[in-house]
Design an enzyme around this catalytic site. Structure first.
Site, PDB file in Angstrom:
ATOM      1  N   TYR A  59       0.867  -1.180   0.000  1.00  0.00           N
ATOM      2  CA  TYR A  59       0.000   0.000   0.000  1.00  0.00           C
ATOM      3  C   TYR A  59       0.904   1.231   0.000  1.00  0.00           C
ATOM      4  O   TYR A  59       1.398   1.677   1.050  1.00  0.00           O
ATOM      5  CB  TYR A  59      -0.939   0.014   1.212  1.00  0.00           C
ATOM      6  N   SER A 157      -1.636 -14.825   2.608  1.00  0.00           N
ATOM      7  CA  SER A 157      -2.737 -14.152   1.923  1.00  0.00           C
ATOM      8  C   SER A 157      -2.696 -14.502   0.444  1.00  0.00           C
ATOM      9  O   SER A 157      -1.607 -14.678  -0.122  1.00  0.00           O
ATOM     10  CB  SER A 157      -2.595 -12.629   2.111  1.00  0.00           C
ATOM     11  N   ASN A 158      -3.878 -14.592  -0.147  1.00  0.00           N
ATOM     12  CA  ASN A 158      -3.999 -14.916  -1.575  1.00  0.00           C
ATOM     13  C   ASN A 158      -3.398 -16.281  -1.915  1.00  0.00           C
ATOM     14  O   ASN A 158      -2.983 -16.505  -3.043  1.00  0.00           O
ATOM     15  CB  ASN A 158      -3.358 -13.808  -2.437  1.00  0.00           C
ATOM     16  N   GLN A 177      -5.682 -14.533   4.951  1.00  0.00           N
ATOM     17  CA  GLN A 177      -6.517 -13.421   4.498  1.00  0.00           C
ATOM     18  C   GLN A 177      -6.865 -13.677   3.033  1.00  0.00           C
ATOM     19  O   GLN A 177      -5.977 -13.956   2.215  1.00  0.00           O
ATOM     20  CB  GLN A 177      -5.764 -12.096   4.656  1.00  0.00           C
ATOM     21  N   TYR A 205     -10.990 -10.034   2.971  1.00  0.00           N
ATOM     22  CA  TYR A 205     -10.742  -8.668   2.467  1.00  0.00           C
ATOM     23  C   TYR A 205     -11.823  -8.282   1.463  1.00  0.00           C
ATOM     24  O   TYR A 205     -12.532  -9.138   0.977  1.00  0.00           O
ATOM     25  CB  TYR A 205      -9.316  -8.481   1.955  1.00  0.00           C
ATOM     26  N   PRO A 207     -14.568  -6.481   2.442  1.00  0.00           N
ATOM     27  CA  PRO A 207     -15.859  -6.817   3.062  1.00  0.00           C
ATOM     28  C   PRO A 207     -17.029  -6.014   2.485  1.00  0.00           C
ATOM     29  O   PRO A 207     -18.167  -6.489   2.490  1.00  0.00           O
ATOM     30  CB  PRO A 207     -15.644  -6.489   4.544  1.00  0.00           C
ATOM     31  N   SER A 210     -15.457  -3.464  -2.062  1.00  0.00           N
ATOM     32  CA  SER A 210     -14.859  -2.184  -2.475  1.00  0.00           C
ATOM     33  C   SER A 210     -15.823  -1.010  -2.360  1.00  0.00           C
ATOM     34  O   SER A 210     -15.635   0.022  -3.010  1.00  0.00           O
ATOM     35  CB  SER A 210     -14.281  -2.269  -3.889  1.00  0.00           C
ATOM     36  N   LYS A 216     -24.070   3.227  -0.186  1.00  0.00           N
ATOM     37  CA  LYS A 216     -24.318   4.618  -0.598  1.00  0.00           C
ATOM     38  C   LYS A 216     -24.178   4.842  -2.105  1.00  0.00           C
ATOM     39  O   LYS A 216     -24.416   5.938  -2.580  1.00  0.00           O
ATOM     40  CB  LYS A 216     -23.394   5.560   0.166  1.00  0.00           C
TER      41      LYS A 216
HETATM   42  P1  NAP Z   1     -13.759  -2.534   1.303  1.00  0.00           P
HETATM   43  O1  NAP Z   1     -13.473  -2.617   2.739  1.00  0.00           O
HETATM   44  O2  NAP Z   1     -14.609  -3.581   0.684  1.00  0.00           O
HETATM   45  O3  NAP Z   1     -14.420  -1.121   0.960  1.00  0.00           O
HETATM   46  C1  NAP Z   1     -13.898   0.039   1.488  1.00  0.00           C
HETATM   47  C2  NAP Z   1     -14.657   1.243   0.949  1.00  0.00           C
HETATM   48  O4  NAP Z   1     -16.009   1.226   1.388  1.00  0.00           O
HETATM   49  C3  NAP Z   1     -14.105   2.556   1.492  1.00  0.00           C
HETATM   50  O5  NAP Z   1     -12.955   2.936   0.809  1.00  0.00           O
HETATM   51  C4  NAP Z   1     -15.273   3.471   1.290  1.00  0.00           C
HETATM   52  O6  NAP Z   1     -15.316   3.798  -0.093  1.00  0.00           O
HETATM   53  C5  NAP Z   1     -16.459   2.553   1.609  1.00  0.00           C
HETATM   54  N1  NAP Z   1     -16.888   2.648   3.025  1.00  0.00           N
HETATM   55  C6  NAP Z   1     -16.262   2.141   4.123  1.00  0.00           C
HETATM   56  N2  NAP Z   1     -16.984   2.375   5.233  1.00  0.00           N
HETATM   57  C7  NAP Z   1     -18.092   3.028   4.830  1.00  0.00           C
HETATM   58  C8  NAP Z   1     -19.214   3.529   5.529  1.00  0.00           C
HETATM   59  N3  NAP Z   1     -19.368   3.373   6.835  1.00  0.00           N
HETATM   60  N4  NAP Z   1     -20.177   4.166   4.796  1.00  0.00           N
HETATM   61  C9  NAP Z   1     -20.048   4.301   3.457  1.00  0.00           C
HETATM   62  N5  NAP Z   1     -19.005   3.857   2.755  1.00  0.00           N
HETATM   63  C10 NAP Z   1     -18.045   3.217   3.430  1.00  0.00           C
HETATM   64  O7  NAP Z   1     -12.415  -2.474   0.410  1.00  0.00           O
HETATM   65  P2  NAP Z   1     -10.875  -2.292   0.764  1.00  0.00           P
HETATM   66  O8  NAP Z   1     -10.642  -1.160   1.688  1.00  0.00           O
HETATM   67  O9  NAP Z   1     -10.158  -2.304  -0.528  1.00  0.00           O
HETATM   68  O10 NAP Z   1     -10.546  -3.659   1.527  1.00  0.00           O
HETATM   69  C11 NAP Z   1     -10.479  -3.716   2.951  1.00  0.00           C
HETATM   70  C12 NAP Z   1      -9.075  -3.962   3.418  1.00  0.00           C
HETATM   71  O11 NAP Z   1      -8.680  -5.286   3.050  1.00  0.00           O
HETATM   72  C13 NAP Z   1      -8.017  -3.070   2.753  1.00  0.00           C
HETATM   73  O12 NAP Z   1      -7.971  -1.771   3.299  1.00  0.00           O
HETATM   74  C14 NAP Z   1      -6.784  -3.878   2.984  1.00  0.00           C
HETATM   75  O13 NAP Z   1      -6.292  -3.652   4.302  1.00  0.00           O
HETATM   76  C15 NAP Z   1      -7.294  -5.312   2.817  1.00  0.00           C
HETATM   77  N6  NAP Z   1      -7.046  -5.888   1.484  1.00  0.00           N
HETATM   78  C16 NAP Z   1      -6.174  -6.922   1.386  1.00  0.00           C
HETATM   79  C17 NAP Z   1      -5.912  -7.519   0.166  1.00  0.00           C
HETATM   80  C18 NAP Z   1      -4.931  -8.654   0.089  1.00  0.00           C
HETATM   81  O14 NAP Z   1      -4.435  -8.969  -1.004  1.00  0.00           O
HETATM   82  N7  NAP Z   1      -4.625  -9.294   1.199  1.00  0.00           N
HETATM   83  C19 NAP Z   1      -6.559  -7.066  -0.997  1.00  0.00           C
HETATM   84  C20 NAP Z   1      -7.460  -6.024  -0.861  1.00  0.00           C
HETATM   85  C21 NAP Z   1      -7.702  -5.455   0.374  1.00  0.00           C
HETATM   86  P3  NAP Z   1     -15.640   5.238  -0.711  1.00  0.00           P
HETATM   87  O15 NAP Z   1     -15.638   6.260   0.373  1.00  0.00           O
HETATM   88  O16 NAP Z   1     -14.622   5.441  -1.752  1.00  0.00           O
HETATM   89  O17 NAP Z   1     -16.984   5.045  -1.299  1.00  0.00           O
END
Ligand code: NAP
Length: 310
Positions: A59, A157-158, A177, A205, A207, A210, A216
């Site tokens: 990141y 992970s992965n 993960q 990951y 959750p 995206s 919203k």
């Molecule tokens: P996510 O958790 O599915 O979605 C996050 C997005 O949801 C935020 O950027 C925001 O987007 C929106 N959001 C979050 N809380 C909210 C709320 N209360 N109300 C409205 N919108 C809300 O996607 P992610 O952040 O990509 O994935 C979660 C975590 O997993 C990452 O941060 C990372 O630490 C981990 N990850 C790991 C891998 C891996 O290869 N191991 C891959 C991907 C991710 P907007 O504000 O832009 O709308």
């Protein structure tokens, strides 16, 4: 303050709502990220009872780890936080490749420790598998780092299910993960029977898939970051999921809560999952997601939500 849960078989105890930080310094994923807002959302989380942070070298190629290290130093909260990071990259001819060799993993952990300004990492994951290193050898290197006190738990992970089994030959894997959410549920059949049986915690990951499952977005929503090319965020698939999210909204409203809270509560109702790591862009989202801790779903509601997305 939330009741802490044990992460798998480890001695790590976490608030079940953690924080994913790929939008904290993850300039390679999101253009025009505001680093001050990123630090602020980490600080807000830990000042409000959140104690599990998920970052990675990938990141911002170290930038997310650096910013988190700064917040932990500024707030003097290092010892109150369970810190997870990931690595597997190595630069070859100006390009990053994945290398799970013991030497590269050891080097990667040492570099992460410096950026995070700490002398131990609570949970270190091999971020991505490489093609050649036997997975039990890779994990064996992390076990050595665990014995030395540099990391406290071993993650991957992965990894495919076959790679996970190879990695866990000696029983050293504490956490995996992987990609899992209401619209991508393959892990339920592929991983959960094995992870539950072997007391490996599965941390999903994406959750909110995206963001779409946070409730919203509308048909008009477009993306200017790494989400732009994602098939589930465009066309018919996007509209179908938005319609399902409206059904979730009815359930949420009947419980006087909001869509993201029932979504996070649904994961936490699973036997396979101890903790979730929703990402956030603003501290308001972090605070909002912590409210999921107040939501309890009945078995019938868990079934109903499952059925909407089956
Ligand atoms: P996510 O958790 O599915 O979605 C996050 C997005 O949801 C935020 O950027 C925001 O987007 C929106 N959001 C979050 N809380 C909210 C709320 N209360 N109300 C409205 N919108 C809300 O996607 P992610 O952040 O990509 O994935 C979660 C975590 O997993 C990452 O941060 C990372 O630490 C981990 N990850 C790991 C891998 C891996 O290869 N191991 C891959 C991907 C991710 P907007 O504000 O832009 O709308």
């Amino acid at each position: 303050m939330a009741k802490k849960v044990q992460l798998g078989n480890t001695d790590l105890h976490v608030n079940p709502i953690g924080l994913g930080t790929n939008a904290v310094g993850g300039h390679n994923l999101y253009p025009n990220l505001d680093e001050a807002a990123g630090k602020d959302l980490v600080r807000t989380g830990i000042e409000n009872g959140l104690n599990f942070l998920d970052t990675a070298f990938g990141y911002g190629m170290g930038r997310s780890e650096e910013l988190i290290g700064e917040v932990l130093k500024e707030t003097r909260k290092r010892n109150e936080v369970i810190l997870a990071t990931k690595g597997s990259q190595k630069k070859v001819n100006d390009k990053f490749v994945h290398d799970n060799s013991p030497a590269n993993l050891r080097h990667t952990v040492e570099q992460s420790l410096k950026r995070l300004q700490t002398d131990y990492i609570d949970l270190f994951y091999i971020h991505f598998p490489d093609e050649s290193t036997p997975k039990d050898e890779a994990v064996g290197a992390l076990k050595e780092l665990k014995d030395e006190g540099k990391i406290r738990a071993v993650g991957v992970s992965n990894f495919s299910m076959e790679q996970l089994q190879e990695a866990n030959k000696d029983g050293y894997v504490d956490v995996i993960q992987g990609h899992y959410n209401l619209i991508n549920r393959d892990a339920e059949n592929d991983y959960f029977p094995y992870t539950i049986e072997n007391k490996i915690s599965f941390i999903p990951y994406y959750p909110f898939a995206s963001g779409i499952l946070a409730g919203k977005y509308t048909k008009e929503t477009t993306f200017d970051d790494f989400r732009r090319g994602m098939p589930h965020l465009q066309g018919e698939e996007f509209e179908n999921t938005l319609a399902k999210v409206e059904k979730l909204r009815n359930i949420a409203e009947s419980k006087n809560t909001e869509v993201p809270h029932v979504v996070l509560a649904w994961y936490l109702a699973s036997k396979a999952i101890d903790v979730v790591i929703p990402g956030a862009k603003r501290s308001g989202q972090v605070l909002n997601n912590l409210k999921a801790l107040d939501v309890e779903l009945s078995p019938a509601e868990v079934q109903e939500i499952s059925g909407i997305f089956s």
